[in-house]
Write a protein that holds these residues in place. Structure first.
Motif, PDB file in Angstrom:
ATOM      1  N   TYR A 130      -3.657  -5.904   4.305  1.00  0.00           N
ATOM      2  CA  TYR A 130      -5.113  -5.768   4.375  1.00  0.00           C
ATOM      3  C   TYR A 130      -5.640  -5.056   3.120  1.00  0.00           C
ATOM      4  N   PRO A 131      -6.710  -5.564   2.507  1.00  0.00           N
ATOM      5  CA  PRO A 131      -7.282  -4.922   1.315  1.00  0.00           C
ATOM      6  C   PRO A 131      -8.228  -3.793   1.714  1.00  0.00           C
ATOM      7  N   PHE A 132      -7.658  -2.657   2.087  1.00  0.00           N
ATOM      8  CA  PHE A 132      -8.471  -1.527   2.539  1.00  0.00           C
ATOM      9  C   PHE A 132      -9.478  -1.091   1.478  1.00  0.00           C
ATOM     10  N   HIS A 133      -9.081  -1.173   0.218  1.00  0.00           N
ATOM     11  CA  HIS A 133      -9.964  -0.823  -0.887  1.00  0.00           C
ATOM     12  C   HIS A 133      -9.447  -1.502  -2.145  1.00  0.00           C
ATOM     13  N   ARG A 140     -13.855   3.261  -2.112  1.00  0.00           N
ATOM     14  CA  ARG A 140     -14.583   2.057  -1.680  1.00  0.00           C
ATOM     15  C   ARG A 140     -13.839   1.367  -0.527  1.00  0.00           C
ATOM     16  N   TRP A 141     -13.923   1.971   0.635  1.00  0.00           N
ATOM     17  CA  TRP A 141     -13.200   1.462   1.803  1.00  0.00           C
ATOM     18  C   TRP A 141     -13.901   0.247   2.402  1.00  0.00           C
ATOM     19  N   ARG A 142     -13.101  -0.691   2.901  1.00  0.00           N
ATOM     20  CA  ARG A 142     -13.622  -1.914   3.519  1.00  0.00           C
ATOM     21  C   ARG A 142     -13.278  -1.905   5.012  1.00  0.00           C
ATOM     22  N   VAL A 143     -13.725  -0.874   5.693  1.00  0.00           N
ATOM     23  CA  VAL A 143     -13.367  -0.695   7.103  1.00  0.00           C
ATOM     24  C   VAL A 143     -14.591  -0.405   7.966  1.00  0.00           C
ATOM     25  N   GLU A 144     -15.771  -0.765   7.475  1.00  0.00           N
ATOM     26  CA  GLU A 144     -16.995  -0.416   8.185  1.00  0.00           C
ATOM     27  C   GLU A 144     -17.106  -1.074   9.565  1.00  0.00           C
ATOM     28  N   HIS A 145     -16.314  -2.130   9.791  1.00  0.00           N
ATOM     29  CA  HIS A 145     -16.364  -2.841  11.072  1.00  0.00           C
ATOM     30  C   HIS A 145     -15.213  -2.475  12.001  1.00  0.00           C
ATOM     31  N   PHE A 146     -14.360  -1.555  11.608  1.00  0.00           N
ATOM     32  CA  PHE A 146     -13.151  -1.259  12.370  1.00  0.00           C
ATOM     33  C   PHE A 146     -13.438  -0.628  13.738  1.00  0.00           C
ATOM     34  N   ASP A 147     -14.627  -0.120  13.947  1.00  0.00           N
ATOM     35  CA  ASP A 147     -14.950   0.490  15.249  1.00  0.00           C
ATOM     36  C   ASP A 147     -15.555  -0.509  16.225  1.00  0.00           C
ATOM     37  N   ARG A 148     -15.550  -1.800  15.839  1.00  0.00           N
ATOM     38  CA  ARG A 148     -16.207  -2.792  16.690  1.00  0.00           C
ATOM     39  C   ARG A 148     -15.266  -3.927  17.122  1.00  0.00           C
ATOM     40  N   PHE A 163      -3.677  -1.769  -2.468  1.00  0.00           N
ATOM     41  CA  PHE A 163      -4.927  -1.987  -1.746  1.00  0.00           C
ATOM     42  C   PHE A 163      -5.038  -1.062  -0.519  1.00  0.00           C
ATOM     43  N   GLY A 164      -4.069  -0.184  -0.358  1.00  0.00           N
ATOM     44  CA  GLY A 164      -4.081   0.738   0.775  1.00  0.00           C
ATOM     45  C   GLY A 164      -2.683   1.249   1.058  1.00  0.00           C
ATOM     46  N   LYS A 165      -2.309   2.343   0.383  1.00  0.00           N
ATOM     47  CA  LYS A 165      -0.990   2.921   0.592  1.00  0.00           C
ATOM     48  C   LYS A 165      -0.967   3.708   1.905  1.00  0.00           C
ATOM     49  N   LYS A 166       0.238   3.957   2.390  1.00  0.00           N
ATOM     50  CA  LYS A 166       0.384   4.573   3.710  1.00  0.00           C
ATOM     51  C   LYS A 166      -0.356   5.896   3.816  1.00  0.00           C
ATOM     52  N   GLY A 167      -0.174   6.785   2.842  1.00  0.00           N
ATOM     53  CA  GLY A 167      -0.838   8.081   2.902  1.00  0.00           C
ATOM     54  C   GLY A 167      -2.341   7.973   2.898  1.00  0.00           C
ATOM     55  N   GLU A 168      -2.880   7.060   2.085  1.00  0.00           N
ATOM     56  CA  GLU A 168      -4.327   6.871   2.000  1.00  0.00           C
ATOM     57  C   GLU A 168      -4.884   6.367   3.324  1.00  0.00           C
ATOM     58  N   VAL A 169      -4.218   5.373   3.885  1.00  0.00           N
ATOM     59  CA  VAL A 169      -4.702   4.755   5.118  1.00  0.00           C
ATOM     60  C   VAL A 169      -4.628   5.741   6.281  1.00  0.00           C
ATOM     61  N   GLN A 170      -3.537   6.487   6.358  1.00  0.00           N
ATOM     62  CA  GLN A 170      -3.388   7.434   7.466  1.00  0.00           C
ATOM     63  C   GLN A 170      -4.398   8.570   7.382  1.00  0.00           C
ATOM     64  N   ALA A 171      -4.910   8.835   6.187  1.00  0.00           N
ATOM     65  CA  ALA A 171      -5.896   9.905   6.011  1.00  0.00           C
ATOM     66  C   ALA A 171      -7.331   9.425   6.218  1.00  0.00           C
ATOM     67  N   VAL A 175     -10.074   4.426  10.028  1.00  0.00           N
ATOM     68  CA  VAL A 175      -8.898   3.678  10.463  1.00  0.00           C
ATOM     69  C   VAL A 175      -8.240   4.387  11.644  1.00  0.00           C
ATOM     70  N   SER A 176      -8.118   5.701  11.559  1.00  0.00           N
ATOM     71  CA  SER A 176      -7.484   6.473  12.632  1.00  0.00           C
ATOM     72  C   SER A 176      -8.236   6.331  13.947  1.00  0.00           C
ATOM     73  N   ALA A 177      -9.550   6.226  13.868  1.00  0.00           N
ATOM     74  CA  ALA A 177     -10.370   6.124  15.071  1.00  0.00           C
ATOM     75  C   ALA A 177     -10.424   4.709  15.638  1.00  0.00           C
ATOM     76  N   SER A 178      -9.924   3.752  14.883  1.00  0.00           N
ATOM     77  CA  SER A 178      -9.978   2.349  15.298  1.00  0.00           C
ATOM     78  C   SER A 178      -8.912   2.042  16.340  1.00  0.00           C
ATOM     79  N   THR A 179      -9.132   0.955  17.062  1.00  0.00           N
ATOM     80  CA  THR A 179      -8.153   0.506  18.058  1.00  0.00           C
ATOM     81  C   THR A 179      -7.045  -0.335  17.433  1.00  0.00           C
ATOM     82  N   CYS A 180      -7.144  -0.641  16.141  1.00  0.00           N
ATOM     83  CA  CYS A 180      -6.137  -1.507  15.522  1.00  0.00           C
ATOM     84  C   CYS A 180      -4.802  -0.771  15.403  1.00  0.00           C
ATOM     85  N   ARG A 181      -3.734  -1.548  15.399  1.00  0.00           N
ATOM     86  CA  ARG A 181      -2.396  -1.004  15.213  1.00  0.00           C
ATOM     87  C   ARG A 181      -1.908  -1.382  13.821  1.00  0.00           C
ATOM     88  N   ILE A 182      -1.180  -0.475  13.174  1.00  0.00           N
ATOM     89  CA  ILE A 182      -0.645  -0.751  11.840  1.00  0.00           C
ATOM     90  C   ILE A 182       0.874  -0.673  11.876  1.00  0.00           C
TER      91      ILE A 182
END
Length: 221
Positions: A130-133, A140-148, A163-171, A175-182
């Protein structure tokens, strides 16, 4: 409306094909639907019991026709084409319909997985890389829809993906508040290429990604 050309892979082993599920796979920005990555992923998913259908966005269809490279279509065009393939396959009574894709294709699928108009039509979503940024732009995160998200969503990501390393994404709180699984692929980059020091081959890493995706789909399907 003219039917969209598709590339299809179905499970051959009836033992592994326990459910009637089709996953639509959209390509990334630079490689076509029949690229090596997309072919390998579709084959591995079929071995895991998941049928796949690949298609191309309009700009990639034009490239195939005349050989000229073009930038991706604007997002409304990409979304419209994805909606068209959902409608096309939905009319074929294929059972459960999942959506997903590689990089840009996965991002477009994830936006549709957050669209309430498709709730009940789309049963789940799987994104590979996924191209998180943009690379080097973690502001410039591309996750504005992750809560829906209205359906189960899985992201399979290499731990060193620019486009989204583990440390960046986990922070990232969104993303943390989303229901998606990584599902993290240790050492993998954006195309699931492992480090030279790893014993795992690129083919094995793609297979690991496909197995994780198939397990998630069959678990939630």
């Amino acid at each position: 409306m003219t039917a969209i050309r598709v590339f299809e892979n179905r499970p051959e082993n009836k033992i592994t094909c326990t459910k009637n599920i089709t996953l639509i796979l959209a390509h990334g920005a630079g490689a076509a639907a029949d690229s090596k990555f997309m072919e390998s992923m579709a084959i591995s998913l079929a071995l895991g019991g998941v049928a796949t259908v690949r298609f191309e966005f309009p700009y990639m269809e034009k490239r195939r026709a005349d050989g000229r490279k073009r930038p991706p279509d604007r997002q409304p065009v990409l979304l419209a084409r994805y909606r068209q393939i959902i409608q096309q396959l939905g009319a074929q009574e294929r059972g459960e319909l999942w959506i997903g894709g590689k990089s840009m294709g996965g991002r477009i699928a994830s936006i549709l997985a957050a669209d309430p108009e498709l709730s009940g039509t789309v049963d789940g979503c799987v994104c590979f890389g996924y191209p998180f940024h943009p690379p080097g732009r973690p502001d410039r995160w591309r996750v504005e829809h992750f809560d829906r998200f209205h359906c189960p969503v899985l992201i399979v990501q290499g731990t060193r993906d620019p486009f989204g390393k583990k440390g960046e994404v986990q922070a990232c709180d969104s993303v943390s508040a989303s229901t998606c699984r990584i599902n993290w692929l240790e050492g993998g980059n954006h195309d699931f290429q492992p480090l030279a020091s790893q014993r795992e081959t690129p083919e094995q890493m793609i297979d690991s990604a496909a197995r994780a995706a198939a397990a998630f789909i069959l678990e939630n399907g």
